[in-house]
Design an enzyme around this catalytic site. Structure first.
Site, PDB file in Angstrom:
ATOM      1  N   SER A  58       0.787  -1.240   0.000  1.00 34.55           N
ATOM      2  CA  SER A  58       0.000   0.000   0.000  1.00 34.55           C
ATOM      3  C   SER A  58       0.813   1.282   0.000  1.00 34.55           C
ATOM      4  O   SER A  58       0.241   2.371  -0.102  1.00 34.55           O
ATOM      5  CB  SER A  58      -0.960   0.013   1.199  1.00 34.55           C
ATOM      6  OG  SER A  58      -2.046  -0.854   0.965  1.00 34.55           O
ATOM      7  N   LYS A  61       0.153   3.757  -2.721  1.00 33.56           N
ATOM      8  CA  LYS A  61      -0.904   4.782  -2.681  1.00 33.56           C
ATOM      9  C   LYS A  61      -0.355   6.207  -2.620  1.00 33.56           C
ATOM     10  O   LYS A  61      -1.103   7.159  -2.852  1.00 33.56           O
ATOM     11  CB  LYS A  61      -1.838   4.513  -1.502  1.00 33.56           C
ATOM     12  CG  LYS A  61      -2.665   3.235  -1.656  1.00 33.56           C
ATOM     13  CD  LYS A  61      -3.641   3.051  -0.491  1.00 33.56           C
ATOM     14  CE  LYS A  61      -4.584   1.863  -0.731  1.00 33.56           C
ATOM     15  NZ  LYS A  61      -3.961   0.563  -0.420  1.00 33.56           N
ATOM     16  N   SER A 113      -6.135   3.398   4.183  1.00 27.23           N
ATOM     17  CA  SER A 113      -5.488   2.597   3.140  1.00 27.23           C
ATOM     18  C   SER A 113      -6.513   1.799   2.339  1.00 27.23           C
ATOM     19  O   SER A 113      -6.332   0.615   2.029  1.00 27.23           O
ATOM     20  CB  SER A 113      -4.451   1.642   3.755  1.00 27.23           C
ATOM     21  OG  SER A 113      -3.578   1.140   2.773  1.00 27.23           O
ATOM     22  N   LYS A 226       3.091   6.508   4.878  1.00 29.21           N
ATOM     23  CA  LYS A 226       2.171   5.466   4.417  1.00 29.21           C
ATOM     24  C   LYS A 226       2.762   4.097   4.699  1.00 29.21           C
ATOM     25  O   LYS A 226       3.915   3.813   4.385  1.00 29.21           O
ATOM     26  CB  LYS A 226       1.907   5.611   2.908  1.00 29.21           C
ATOM     27  CG  LYS A 226       0.832   4.676   2.394  1.00 29.21           C
ATOM     28  CD  LYS A 226      -0.544   5.101   2.886  1.00 29.21           C
ATOM     29  CE  LYS A 226      -1.576   4.007   2.699  1.00 29.21           C
ATOM     30  NZ  LYS A 226      -1.410   2.887   3.661  1.00 29.21           N
TER      31      LYS A 226
END
Length: 421
Positions: A58, A61, A113, A226
């Site tokens: 993730s 992202k 997320s 993140k």
């Protein structure tokens, strides 16, 4: 003997202290790929397999967020299509036909997320997942990423979906320039209000513990980060921090032990404690006046700031120099203040460490003097005379040839006339 031993021990302690100060111990991290990138100077302050491509999960992202902020306004309305609601993995359960703002989807993307939010944004911007993936890869190349290939906006595992610690840091370096990013990424919690389809609020909590004040990992200068995880990708993490306008990026990939919060804090601490950001040259600074001729000169002005990250133990002894490399034929044409006229190599202790643009510090127009006019006139006159001479020679040659031909013909006629008699 006693004094000698005391002196020896004192020397040993001082030597060890100096050695420790000059070569600080780098922290050990469990991730297979790791980097600390100075966002101001571009210098890499810590590296471990920084160009090895891993599945980023993730942390993907952050590229989705970057393209969203570059292509959309926060209040743009997105109508959710058929595919995002059935996205695999983490999601906030959006519905087909639901209307959400770009801002609301970004909160879902960065705090929770949510893969469904990632796909909704991707379809809104790129028309399809494939179309958006192409945009992601184009942007990655623009940023200098050399070991990256994206096939989806969420980071769901795919054998062809890869990036490296260095590339992840380059993407974060660009993303954090967007002020809306940090505003969203540092928010501890957020509620998406009821929509045309969902009548209940959707509460979201930020999974990045470096921005959570109640967390033992809280880092008050963190600008956002993140996390990422899938079984095949293992854990990954990327974050940005800024202290006294000195911005650092940490990226960790392929971590089997999930120690990325601890490791990130250790890397930030290591970099801030052992390196200083210096600005030996500033935008607009005149480094010298360049003499075009005896009567004219132009200031050489720097077109940008030059940053360098240097070890604190070396900062006081650093010797910076700058060497201009100007464009050819400089001064033969008119210049406006601010025109690019070359570059300047910046050197530290004789070693090149980068370059900056050089600009003209003022307007400049080549002066036409009486002597210049006379010289040009004489030169033009010489050119004309030269051509006249060539034409004369050609005409003379033609005349001589014709004259010879005429003489030959006359001789032949006389001979024929003799024979007839």
């Amino acid at each position: 003997m006693k004094k000698f031993l005391i002196s020896l021990v004192t020397f040993f302690l001082i030597f060890c202290s100096y050695a420790k100060a000059s070569t600080p111990t780098q922290p050990a991290v469990s991730a297979d790929g790791a980097i600390v990138l100075d966002a101001n100077s571009g210098r890499i302050l810590y590296s471990k397999n920084i160009d090895t491509p891993y599945a980023p999960a993730s942390t993907t992202k952050i590229m989705t967020a970057l393209l969203t902020l570059e292509n959309c306004k926060l209040n743009d309305m997105v109508t959710v299509g058929k595919k995002p609601p059935v996205a695999d993995g983490s999601k906030i359960y959006i519905f087909e036909g639901e209307k959400l703002t770009v801002e609301q989807l970004l909160y879902g993307l960065l705090l929770a997320s949510a893969n469904d939010c990632a796909e909704a944004l991707a379809e809104h911007i790129g028309g399809s997942i494939d179309g958006f993936s192409q945009m992601m890869n184009r942007k990655a190349k623009e940023l200098g990423c050399k070991n990256t290939n994206f096939v989806n906006p969420s980071g769901l595992y795919d054998d062809k979906h890869r990036t490296s610690a260095r590339d992840l840091a380059l993407i974060m370096k660009e993303l954090v320039k967007q002020p809306e990013y940090s505003k969203i990424a540092k928010t501890s919690s957020y509620k998406i209000p009821p929509t045309n389809v969902c009548k209940e609020e959707r509460p979201l909590w930020n999974e990045n513990k470096l921005v959570q004040p109640y967390s033992k990992f809280y880092y008050n200068i963190c600008e956002g980060g993140k996390t990422g995880y899938t079984i095949q990708s293992l854990h990954s993490y990327v974050a940005s921090a800024s202290k006294d306008n000195h911005r650092l990026i940490v990226a960790l990939t392929h971590d089997n032990n999930k120690t990325y919060f601890n490791d990130s804090l250790a890397l930030f601490k290591y970099a801030y404690e052992n390196f200083d950001l210096v600005e030996p040259y500033l935008k607009g600074q005149t480094i010298e006046n360049y003499s075009i001729n005896k009567n004219s000169s132009i200031p050489l002005s720097l077109g940008e700031n030059f940053y360098y990250t240097i070890e604190k133990t070396l900062a006081s002894k650093a010797s910076f120099k700058i060497e201009p490399k100007l464009n050819e034929n400089l001064g033969k044409a008119s210049l406006k203040k601010g025109d690019t006229i070359g570059t300047a190599q910046v050197k530290l202790d004789g070693k090149s460490i980068g370059e900056v643009k050089l600009l003209s510090g003022k307007d400049y127009t080549p002066k036409t003097t009486a002597s210049t006019v006379l010289t040009n006139t004489v030169s033009t006159g010489k050119t004309i005379l030269k051509y006249v001479f060539y034409v004369f020679i050609i005409i003379l040659a033609i005349y001589i040839v014709l004259r010879i031909i005429l003489i030959i013909k006359r001789k032949k006629r006389r001979k024929r006339f003799k024979y007839k008699k």
